[in-house]
Scaffold this active site. Structure first.
Site, PDB file in Angstrom:
ATOM      1  N   ASN A  98      34.130  24.775  41.462  1.00 46.22           N
ATOM      2  CA  ASN A  98      35.567  25.050  41.393  1.00 46.22           C
ATOM      3  C   ASN A  98      36.389  23.841  40.967  1.00 46.22           C
ATOM      4  O   ASN A  98      37.464  23.985  40.410  1.00 46.22           O
ATOM      5  CB  ASN A  98      36.077  25.590  42.726  1.00 46.22           C
ATOM      6  CG  ASN A  98      35.584  24.801  43.912  1.00 46.22           C
ATOM      7  OD1 ASN A  98      34.379  24.649  44.115  1.00 46.22           O
ATOM      8  ND2 ASN A  98      36.492  24.274  44.694  1.00 46.22           N
ATOM      9  N   GLN A 151      33.745  31.146  41.066  1.00 47.25           N
ATOM     10  CA  GLN A 151      34.419  30.537  39.902  1.00 47.25           C
ATOM     11  C   GLN A 151      33.767  30.930  38.589  1.00 47.25           C
ATOM     12  O   GLN A 151      34.295  30.594  37.529  1.00 47.25           O
ATOM     13  CB  GLN A 151      34.429  29.011  40.012  1.00 47.25           C
ATOM     14  CG  GLN A 151      35.411  28.456  40.995  1.00 47.25           C
ATOM     15  CD  GLN A 151      36.873  28.734  40.649  1.00 47.25           C
ATOM     16  OE1 GLN A 151      37.227  29.085  39.522  1.00 47.25           O
ATOM     17  NE2 GLN A 151      37.727  28.587  41.643  1.00 47.25           N
ATOM     18  N   GLY A 164      38.310  38.423  44.351  1.00 44.94           N
ATOM     19  CA  GLY A 164      39.291  39.076  43.486  1.00 44.94           C
ATOM     20  C   GLY A 164      40.316  38.137  42.884  1.00 44.94           C
ATOM     21  O   GLY A 164      40.581  38.182  41.677  1.00 44.94           O
ATOM     22  N   THR A 166      37.941  49.635  57.939  1.00 52.95           N
ATOM     23  CA  THR A 166      38.470  50.575  56.948  1.00 52.95           C
ATOM     24  C   THR A 166      38.647  49.866  55.609  1.00 52.95           C
ATOM     25  O   THR A 166      39.235  48.784  55.542  1.00 52.95           O
ATOM     26  CB  THR A 166      39.818  51.143  57.435  1.00 52.95           C
ATOM     27  OG1 THR A 166      39.588  51.765  58.704  1.00 52.95           O
ATOM     28  CG2 THR A 166      40.383  52.162  56.456  1.00 52.95           C
ATOM     29  N   CYS A 169      42.273  23.120  48.417  1.00 54.01           N
ATOM     30  CA  CYS A 169      42.102  23.207  49.865  1.00 54.01           C
ATOM     31  C   CYS A 169      42.318  21.851  50.516  1.00 54.01           C
ATOM     32  O   CYS A 169      42.726  21.763  51.659  1.00 54.01           O
ATOM     33  CB  CYS A 169      40.710  23.692  50.219  1.00 54.01           C
ATOM     34  SG  CYS A 169      40.033  24.863  49.052  1.00 54.01           S
TER      35      CYS A 169
HETATM   36  C1  LIG Z   1      38.152  30.187  45.903  1.00 52.22           C
HETATM   37  C2  LIG Z   1      36.703  29.988  46.158  1.00 52.22           C
HETATM   38  C3  LIG Z   1      36.093  30.514  47.308  1.00 52.22           C
HETATM   39  C4  LIG Z   1      36.867  31.242  48.370  1.00 52.22           C
HETATM   40  O1  LIG Z   1      37.329  32.504  47.941  1.00 52.22           O
HETATM   41  P1  LIG Z   1      38.575  33.177  48.698  1.00 52.22           P
HETATM   42  O2  LIG Z   1      38.635  34.543  48.120  1.00 52.22           O
HETATM   43  O3  LIG Z   1      39.767  32.333  48.374  1.00 52.22           O
HETATM   44  O4  LIG Z   1      38.267  33.182  50.148  1.00 52.22           O
HETATM   45  C5  LIG Z   1      34.738  30.326  47.473  1.00 52.22           C
HETATM   46  N1  LIG Z   1      34.019  29.646  46.566  1.00 52.22           N
HETATM   47  C6  LIG Z   1      34.560  29.127  45.451  1.00 52.22           C
HETATM   48  C7  LIG Z   1      33.695  28.410  44.469  1.00 52.22           C
HETATM   49  C8  LIG Z   1      35.917  29.278  45.210  1.00 52.22           C
HETATM   50  O5  LIG Z   1      36.456  28.743  44.117  1.00 52.22           O
END
Ligand SMILES: *Cc1c(COP(=O)(O)O)cnc(C)c1O
Length: 389
Positions: free
Chosen positions: A150, A178, A199, A236, A323
């Site tokens: 990422n 990613q 998503g 759900t 993050c």
């Molecule tokens: C953003 C990301 C996540 C986390 O996904 P979320 O849907 O934000 O919880 C996990 N792994 C990678 C490589 C990401 O870039």
């Protein structure tokens, strides 16, 4: 003008995804588990979305488990394999550059007495599959390696690692959050048992994701409740979110090659322009990279301050991983590829997306250099400003 270059943090919902979702927030609000026609409409939409996500990954629909995002998919994969108390093998192998959704899950397992090996990567940000093989022991149960990073975008040799996992008889999880939508993914070719997507990194909304679980894989639950998702993930179903993910998967497949080629060309033009400035370097491999990502270190210009100064000029990017923004810690990925803490702190990630235009890139190329120069003149890191020039 506002130029968003932070698509690895999150993407906007594609208008076609939104249009597909809207009916399921309004008139088609049914619970996909209800027997009546309203429920059956929701069920049909969830089934169609499952099929679309399966096609994006080269999987079967029954192998797709919807989750509330990438983090949950990573947690479910790792805990689901390692945690069941009848699982005698208690050792996990992963890499030093995983997303925190994997790294902190591994750390939580360590607190429960599971052994974890964090295999280092090269200066290019790529793990050597043979290092992973050497880390595998008789009690190893799971290997978890991401597809595209990422922060720096580097792509790991997942196919080769998949072969090693099969030879050594360990489960193989891949965080492809990613990578999905940026490159073709075929779970059979990659040889993975579990693979996560999210998503909101793919032009679908936040709060929905999916985990591929290869048929026959014994996965313990993380949550307890009803019999949703074939007993693998109770709760759900988030029908509008799932419909959005399905539409996003379909669009990703249709646009994959064109999107990737266009973004790579724009990214390279952007990067080559900034590399003409003194003291700018690319972090991570230049060749094996996601097409939309450019992580650059700007010698002697603080990254956090640069992000803020660029934002004031209308350019949005991130320093290290989003993050860790706000935290003083330098990025674990950048330090893992050998940057000093100061170099890591002076690095920016620019990530392009489907809405990125040539005009935006040209504008960013015009805006960024003077901001960098100004911050360098002010920076306490700037002991060697003249050396940079
Ligand atoms: C953003 C990301 C996540 C986390 O996904 P979320 O849907 O934000 O919880 C996990 N792994 C990678 C490589 C990401 O870039």
């Amino acid at each position: 003008m506002s130029i968003y270059l932070d698509y690895n943090s999150t993407t906007p919902v594609d208008p076609r995804v939104l249009a597909a979702m809207l009916p399921y927030l309004a008139e088609n609000f049914g619970n996909a588990n209800s027997i009546h026609s309203s429920g059956q409409r929701a069920r049909a939409a969830v089934d169609a979305a499952r099929q679309a996500v399966a096609e994006l990954l080269g999987a079967k629909a029954a192998e797709i488990v919807f989750t509330c995002g990438g983090t949950e998919a990573d947690n479910l994969a790792i805990f689901g394999i390692v945690n069941p108390c009848d699982q005698p093998r208690k050792h996990v192998v992963t890499t030093a550059i995983e997303h925190h959704a994997v790294l902190n899950t591994a750390q939580a397992l360590e607190k429960q007495g599971v052994d974890v090996t964090y295999v280092p990567v090269s200066r290019e940000g790529i793990v050597d599959p043979e290092d992973l093989r050497e880390a595998i022991r008789p009690e190893t149960v799971l290997l978890s390696v991401m597809l595209a990073n990422n922060e720096i975008g580097t792509i790991q040799p997942i196919e080769e690692i998949g072969r090693i996992a099969a030879e050594e008889d360990v489960y193989f999880h891949c965080d492809a959050v990613q990578a999905a939508g940026k490159m073709a993914i075929d779970v059979r070719k990659l040889g993975v048992d579990l693979l996560s997507i999210s998503g909101h990194k793919l032009y679908a909304p936040k709060g929905v994701g999916a985990l591929f679980v290869k048929a026959g894989t014994e996965l313990g639950p993380m949550f307890f409740g009803g019999h949703h998702e074939r007993d693998r993930r109770p709760g759900t179903e988030n029908v509008p979110g799932i419909v959005g993910l399905g539409k996003a998967a379909q669009l990703a497949m249709e646009n994959l090659d064109a999107d990737a080629a266009r973004l790579a060309a724009l990214r390279d033009r952007f990067e080559n322009a900034l590399l003409t400035l003194p003291g700018v370097r690319v972090n991570g491999s230049v060749r094996g990279r996601a097409p939309n990502t450019s992580n650059l270190s700007f010698e002697a210009a603080g990254g956090e301050a640069l992000v803020i100064a660029l934002d004031l000029q209308g350019v949005m990017c991130s320093s290290g991983a989003a993050c860790s923004s706000g935290a003083v810690e330098p990025s674990h990925v950048l330090t893992a590829i050998g940057l000093t803490p100061d170099q890591a702190r002076s690095s920016l990630r620019f990530s392009l997306g489907r809405p990125t235009t040539e005009q935006e890139i040209d504008e960013a190329i015009r805006i960024i250099p003077p901001v960098v120069e100004r911050l360098r003149a002010l920076s306490p890191l700037n002991v060697g400003a003249s050396a940079v020039r």
